[in-house]
Design a protein around this motif. Structure first.
Motif, PDB file in Angstrom:
ATOM      1  N   LEU A 161     -23.335   1.693  16.708  1.00  0.00           N
ATOM      2  CA  LEU A 161     -22.782   0.344  16.584  1.00  0.00           C
ATOM      3  C   LEU A 161     -21.261   0.459  16.465  1.00  0.00           C
ATOM      4  O   LEU A 161     -20.754   1.166  15.588  1.00  0.00           O
ATOM      5  N   ARG A 162     -20.547  -0.225  17.369  1.00  0.00           N
ATOM      6  CA  ARG A 162     -19.083  -0.261  17.279  1.00  0.00           C
ATOM      7  C   ARG A 162     -18.657  -1.339  16.287  1.00  0.00           C
ATOM      8  O   ARG A 162     -19.182  -2.452  16.299  1.00  0.00           O
ATOM      9  N   VAL A 163     -17.682  -0.992  15.468  1.00  0.00           N
ATOM     10  CA  VAL A 163     -17.076  -1.957  14.544  1.00  0.00           C
ATOM     11  C   VAL A 163     -15.641  -2.170  15.025  1.00  0.00           C
ATOM     12  O   VAL A 163     -14.816  -1.261  14.953  1.00  0.00           O
ATOM     13  N   THR A 164     -15.363  -3.380  15.537  1.00  0.00           N
ATOM     14  CA  THR A 164     -14.065  -3.666  16.141  1.00  0.00           C
ATOM     15  C   THR A 164     -13.204  -4.534  15.235  1.00  0.00           C
ATOM     16  O   THR A 164     -13.671  -5.085  14.231  1.00  0.00           O
ATOM     17  N   GLU A 165     -11.951  -4.679  15.627  1.00  0.00           N
ATOM     18  CA  GLU A 165     -11.011  -5.488  14.853  1.00  0.00           C
ATOM     19  C   GLU A 165     -11.485  -6.937  14.733  1.00  0.00           C
ATOM     20  O   GLU A 165     -11.258  -7.594  13.715  1.00  0.00           O
ATOM     21  N   ALA A 166     -12.163  -7.423  15.774  1.00  0.00           N
ATOM     22  CA  ALA A 166     -12.640  -8.811  15.745  1.00  0.00           C
ATOM     23  C   ALA A 166     -13.669  -9.042  14.648  1.00  0.00           C
ATOM     24  O   ALA A 166     -13.891 -10.179  14.232  1.00  0.00           O
ATOM     25  N   GLN A 167     -14.311  -7.964  14.163  1.00  0.00           N
ATOM     26  CA  GLN A 167     -15.334  -8.101  13.133  1.00  0.00           C
ATOM     27  C   GLN A 167     -14.771  -8.025  11.722  1.00  0.00           C
ATOM     28  O   GLN A 167     -15.514  -8.222  10.759  1.00  0.00           O
ATOM     29  N   LEU A 168     -13.476  -7.721  11.591  1.00  0.00           N
ATOM     30  CA  LEU A 168     -12.891  -7.637  10.256  1.00  0.00           C
ATOM     31  C   LEU A 168     -12.860  -9.031   9.630  1.00  0.00           C
ATOM     32  O   LEU A 168     -12.414  -9.995  10.264  1.00  0.00           O
ATOM     33  N   PRO A 169     -13.289  -9.177   8.389  1.00  0.00           N
ATOM     34  CA  PRO A 169     -13.366 -10.507   7.768  1.00  0.00           C
ATOM     35  C   PRO A 169     -12.016 -11.213   7.682  1.00  0.00           C
ATOM     36  O   PRO A 169     -11.924 -12.421   7.845  1.00  0.00           O
ATOM     37  N   THR A 170     -10.950 -10.467   7.430  1.00  0.00           N
ATOM     38  CA  THR A 170      -9.636 -11.094   7.238  1.00  0.00           C
ATOM     39  C   THR A 170      -8.658 -10.764   8.349  1.00  0.00           C
ATOM     40  O   THR A 170      -7.507 -11.213   8.295  1.00  0.00           O
ATOM     41  N   GLY A 171      -9.060 -10.007   9.367  1.00  0.00           N
ATOM     42  CA  GLY A 171      -8.127  -9.621  10.413  1.00  0.00           C
ATOM     43  C   GLY A 171      -7.104  -8.626   9.893  1.00  0.00           C
ATOM     44  O   GLY A 171      -7.210  -8.107   8.771  1.00  0.00           O
ATOM     45  N   LEU A 172      -6.082  -8.366  10.700  1.00  0.00           N
ATOM     46  CA  LEU A 172      -5.028  -7.429  10.315  1.00  0.00           C
ATOM     47  C   LEU A 172      -3.741  -8.202  10.074  1.00  0.00           C
ATOM     48  O   LEU A 172      -3.270  -8.924  10.959  1.00  0.00           O
ATOM     49  N   ALA A 173      -3.166  -8.054   8.883  1.00  0.00           N
ATOM     50  CA  ALA A 173      -1.904  -8.717   8.570  1.00  0.00           C
ATOM     51  C   ALA A 173      -0.742  -7.910   9.135  1.00  0.00           C
ATOM     52  O   ALA A 173      -0.841  -6.690   9.320  1.00  0.00           O
ATOM     53  N   ALA A 174       0.369  -8.594   9.423  1.00  0.00           N
ATOM     54  CA  ALA A 174       1.579  -7.913   9.882  1.00  0.00           C
ATOM     55  C   ALA A 174       2.184  -7.138   8.716  1.00  0.00           C
ATOM     56  O   ALA A 174       2.059  -7.532   7.551  1.00  0.00           O
ATOM     57  N   PRO A 175       2.839  -6.011   8.975  1.00  0.00           N
ATOM     58  CA  PRO A 175       3.413  -5.221   7.884  1.00  0.00           C
ATOM     59  C   PRO A 175       4.596  -5.939   7.244  1.00  0.00           C
ATOM     60  O   PRO A 175       5.393  -6.590   7.927  1.00  0.00           O
ATOM     61  N   SER A 176       4.697  -5.773   5.946  1.00  0.00           N
ATOM     62  CA  SER A 176       5.848  -6.318   5.229  1.00  0.00           C
ATOM     63  C   SER A 176       7.006  -5.337   5.314  1.00  0.00           C
ATOM     64  O   SER A 176       6.851  -4.202   5.795  1.00  0.00           O
ATOM     65  N   GLU A 177       8.165  -5.748   4.821  1.00  0.00           N
ATOM     66  CA  GLU A 177       9.320  -4.860   4.821  1.00  0.00           C
ATOM     67  C   GLU A 177       9.042  -3.625   3.977  1.00  0.00           C
ATOM     68  O   GLU A 177       9.408  -2.502   4.350  1.00  0.00           O
ATOM     69  N   ASP A 178       8.354  -3.820   2.843  1.00  0.00           N
ATOM     70  CA  ASP A 178       8.011  -2.657   2.009  1.00  0.00           C
ATOM     71  C   ASP A 178       7.060  -1.710   2.739  1.00  0.00           C
ATOM     72  O   ASP A 178       7.161  -0.489   2.602  1.00  0.00           O
ATOM     73  N   ASP A 179       6.119  -2.288   3.505  1.00  0.00           N
ATOM     74  CA  ASP A 179       5.199  -1.454   4.288  1.00  0.00           C
ATOM     75  C   ASP A 179       5.973  -0.603   5.291  1.00  0.00           C
ATOM     76  O   ASP A 179       5.682   0.588   5.479  1.00  0.00           O
ATOM     77  N   LEU A 180       6.929  -1.221   5.979  1.00  0.00           N
ATOM     78  CA  LEU A 180       7.711  -0.485   6.977  1.00  0.00           C
ATOM     79  C   LEU A 180       8.546   0.607   6.322  1.00  0.00           C
ATOM     80  O   LEU A 180       8.644   1.726   6.843  1.00  0.00           O
ATOM     81  N   GLU A 237       4.374  -0.285  14.799  1.00  0.00           N
ATOM     82  CA  GLU A 237       3.207   0.119  15.590  1.00  0.00           C
ATOM     83  C   GLU A 237       2.449   1.248  14.903  1.00  0.00           C
ATOM     84  O   GLU A 237       1.216   1.270  14.872  1.00  0.00           O
ATOM     85  N   SER A 238       3.188   2.197  14.323  1.00  0.00           N
ATOM     86  CA  SER A 238       2.547   3.307  13.606  1.00  0.00           C
ATOM     87  C   SER A 238       1.784   2.780  12.391  1.00  0.00           C
ATOM     88  O   SER A 238       0.652   3.193  12.127  1.00  0.00           O
ATOM     89  N   TRP A 239       2.394   1.860  11.644  1.00  0.00           N
ATOM     90  CA  TRP A 239       1.723   1.301  10.460  1.00  0.00           C
ATOM     91  C   TRP A 239       0.463   0.551  10.866  1.00  0.00           C
ATOM     92  O   TRP A 239      -0.593   0.698  10.244  1.00  0.00           O
ATOM     93  N   LEU A 240       0.566  -0.251  11.918  1.00  0.00           N
ATOM     94  CA  LEU A 240      -0.592  -1.023  12.357  1.00  0.00           C
ATOM     95  C   LEU A 240      -1.730  -0.111  12.810  1.00  0.00           C
ATOM     96  O   LEU A 240      -2.895  -0.379  12.533  1.00  0.00           O
ATOM     97  N   ALA A 241      -1.402   0.963  13.524  1.00  0.00           N
ATOM     98  CA  ALA A 241      -2.439   1.882  13.996  1.00  0.00           C
ATOM     99  C   ALA A 241      -3.172   2.523  12.819  1.00  0.00           C
ATOM    100  O   ALA A 241      -4.406   2.601  12.798  1.00  0.00           O
ATOM    101  N   ARG A 242      -2.409   2.980  11.821  1.00  0.00           N
ATOM    102  CA  ARG A 242      -3.039   3.601  10.661  1.00  0.00           C
ATOM    103  C   ARG A 242      -3.829   2.573   9.859  1.00  0.00           C
ATOM    104  O   ARG A 242      -4.963   2.829   9.423  1.00  0.00           O
ATOM    105  N   HIS A 243      -3.223   1.403   9.653  1.00  0.00           N
ATOM    106  CA  HIS A 243      -3.879   0.350   8.874  1.00  0.00           C
ATOM    107  C   HIS A 243      -5.169  -0.110   9.562  1.00  0.00           C
ATOM    108  O   HIS A 243      -6.197  -0.318   8.894  1.00  0.00           O
ATOM    109  N   ARG A 244      -5.130  -0.256  10.896  1.00  0.00           N
ATOM    110  CA  ARG A 244      -6.314  -0.679  11.643  1.00  0.00           C
ATOM    111  C   ARG A 244      -7.430   0.348  11.463  1.00  0.00           C
ATOM    112  O   ARG A 244      -8.589  -0.001  11.218  1.00  0.00           O
ATOM    113  N   ARG A 245      -7.081   1.632  11.603  1.00  0.00           N
ATOM    114  CA  ARG A 245      -8.085   2.685  11.462  1.00  0.00           C
ATOM    115  C   ARG A 245      -8.703   2.645  10.065  1.00  0.00           C
ATOM    116  O   ARG A 245      -9.928   2.757   9.912  1.00  0.00           O
TER     117      ARG A 245
END
Length: 618
Positions: free
Chosen positions: A192-211, A476-484
């Motif tokens: 069973l694939r678990v995709t981004e569309a199945q995440l309950p809250t989706g992916l938020a954009a990184p904040s300045e602190d995250d970057l 992009e690096s933060w989003l890739a890691r966060h998504r995973r």
């Protein structure tokens, strides 16, 4: 039986010796050793001569050269510890030679002579023994016939001893069967694939602190490599071809030369199946029409392949009169014939019809003009080569070249992997990598007929760009890691629902099944570790979560299938595994035997002679 086995083994060793002779000491000027400096060491009564050691070192150097394609010297062998490995090999051979002497194991002169006479490298074209070739080969390697014949005698004796020690070694049946069962086991599982569309809250954009945190934690990832600031002057045919004047008559002459290309008659992609007689051809066509055989069956029945009957593109003039009329007289029939061909009665199959083409001069003119302009530009570039060389020899700068010739000036910050603009050319990349500050520019060629010269202005050390310059890359690096991480976490939550009784099929869309998957299989579009992790599960019903870049996977083990017993494939694998295990055990046994011999009789080495041998190598 033992005699036959011994002969086979001894022949092998003669071949080994002959092969080693062909590469030993050739062209390196290694001198012979004599007197007190002739012995590197000994094991019992078996001596290791300096010449033996020198030849063995040269064989290793030759092998390294053949493997790497680059010159190799003794210092490089020593740095890798290969000189010691070579010496250890000679010690092992000497230990076995000493043991064969102690046991009185040897062969007579007649057998040595037979072994040498039957070596094809020493044979005449008629199959007899070539004494001149024999002596020449030994002379080239610094061996006397007596030394070589003694080597043959000792190697055959060693082979007999080896056969006696390990000839009866067999692989334990249970061990080989266990390895085979492990290798042939397959597993069925559901995914069973678990995709981004199945995440309950989706992916938020990184904040300045995250970057800031991502940037600080991954400095090595964002580090820019060493750059080379290069100024270059270059000219390519495409840069000046628009300025070339093209004579219309030359265009028309080229068009006429290409007339067959621009004006082609109708063609067919044909296959031709020829028969010895018309009666046989008619019988074949009858079976074809009755549906009893296909055209491919007819080809196979004649003992031919489709490649044998393929004619490729064929125009009407390429066929004889009757065949041409039959083949090109219809556009409806796929099978034609039998009809008389240049090689006899034949049945043709038409695979495609290629319409006649007629390209007038006006349509071809643009392409022809571009071709002639490119040729003229290459000639113009070739004409300035001498002037550019003279200017560079006279101290002209690249800026002056760009002002006085057809060349244009440019700059680039180049690093390995760059391929934009002039960096797309291999010649430029090689020159940029080799350039040193202060070098005088040199005129070099590009693969398309262009010329260039470069100057290294500065070597820019590796540096970490400020966050503001690479903000998008860090995001992009933060989003890739966060998504995973989020996908893996959500997949683990779903697995928790499985333990409470929910079926995998109810957790998400499109559960897929994989069956009869082997350990070495790879499933496309799935995480590369999926199969290996499935084989780490213990029982049907067990699950694993495998994170991925764009989706996570929940895998459920459905069935463990034992390896097929008794099938030809399984039996062949069992035989292969058994032989590999037998050889491995035999090697271990023989190595242990050799080590015991060395320990029993003791080893004596002369460091001064070893150093003297080393000193003979360049």
């Amino acid at each position: 039986m033992v005699k036959g086995t011994a002969k086979k083994a001894s022949n092998i060793f003669v071949w080994i010796i002959l092969g080693l002779l062909m590469i030993a000491l050739t062209g390196f000027g290694i001198t012979s050793f004599s007197g007190s400096a002739s012995q590197v060491g000994s094991v019992g009564s078996a001596r290791i001569t300096a010449n033996d050691y020198a030849r063995a070192l040269q064989r290793e150097i030759s092998a390294q050269v053949a493997q790497t394609g680059r010159p190799v010297n003794l210092n490089q062998l020593t740095a890798q510890g290969l000189d010691r490995a070579v010496l250890d090999g000679l010690i092992a051979r000497a230990a076995l030679a000493n043991e064969t002497r102690e046991m009185g194991l040897s062969i007579g002169d007649l057998e040595v002579a037979r072994q040498i006479r039957e070596t094809s490298g020493f044979a005449t074209p008629e199959g007899g023994f070539d004494r001149a070739a024999y002596e020449f080969a030994l002379r080239e390697t610094g061996l006397t016939p007596a030394e070589f014949e003694q080597n043959v005698r000792e190697d055959v004796a060693r082979s007999l001893l080896q056969i006696a020690v390990v000839g009866g070694v067999q692989a334990p049946e249970l061990f080989a069967e266990t390895l085979t069962a492990y290798q042939t086991e397959t597993r069925d599982f559901s995914v069973l694939r678990v995709t981004e569309a199945q995440l309950p809250t989706g992916l938020a954009a990184p904040s300045e602190d995250d970057l800031q945190a991502e940037y600080a934690a991954n400095e090595a990832q964002f580090m820019r490599p060493e750059m080379r600031a290069v100024t270059y002057a270059w000219v390519r045919p495409s840069m000046i071809m628009d300025d070339m004047e093209i004579d219309e008559q030359a265009l028309r002459d080229l068009y006429e030369e290409r007339a067959e290309l621009y004006n082609q008659p109708e063609r067919r992609l044909l296959e031709r199946l020829v028969y010895p007689s018309l009666e046989e051809a008619e019988a074949a066509r009858a079976s074809l029409d009755a549906g009893e055989a296909s055209y491919d069956d007819l080809v196979a029945a004649r003992g031919l392949t489709l490649e044998d009957v393929d004619m490729g593109e064929v125009a009407a003039p390429d066929l004889s009169g009757a065949a041409a009329e039959a083949v090109f007289g219809t556009e409806e029939q796929e099978i034609i014939g039998p009809v008389e061909s240049a090689f006899g009665p034949a049945i043709f199959r038409v695979n495609a019809v290629l319409d006649a083409t007629q390209v007038p001069f006006e349509e071809a003119e643009e392409d022809l003009s571009a071709e002639l302009a490119a040729e003229a530009a290459r000639r113009a570039i070739d004409d300035i080569r001498g002037d550019v060389d003279d200017l560079l020899a006279g101290g002209a700068t690249l800026e002056e070249l760009a002002g006085d010739t057809l060349m244009e000036l440019g700059t680039i910050e180049w690093s390995p992997g760059s391929d934009e603009g002039i960096a797309g050319y291999d010649a430029f990349r090689e020159a940029a990598a080799a350039a040193r500050e202060g070098d005088f520019p040199e005129l070099l060629e590009l693969s398309d007929g262009g010329l260039f010269a470069i100057r290294l202005d500065e070597v820019i050390p590796p540096a970490l760009p400020p966050l503001d310059e690479i903000r998008d890359e860090v995001a992009e690096s933060w989003l890739a890691r966060h998504r995973r991480e989020q996908l893996a976490a959500h997949a683990q939550e779903l697995v928790g629902r499985l333990t409470r009784g929910t079926a995998l099929e109810d957790l998400g869309p499109a559960v897929t099944q994989e069956v009869q998957i082997r350990r070495q299989d790879f499933i496309p579009d799935m995480p590369p570790t999926l199969v290996s992790q499935i084989f780490q599960l213990d029982s049907p019903g067990d699950t694993a979560v495998i994170p991925g870049a764009d989706f996570a996977v929940i895998a459920r083990l459905d069935e463990i299938n034992s390896g097929t017993r008794g099938s030809p494939g399984a039996e062949a694998l069992l035989a292969l595994v058994s032989e590999q295990v037998r050889q491995s055990i035999a090697q271990d046994v023989f190595e242990s035997f050799g080590q015991a011999l060395e320990a029993d009789v003791g080893i004596s080495l002369s460091p001064s002679v070893i150093n003297a041998v080393h000193a003979q190598f360049p």
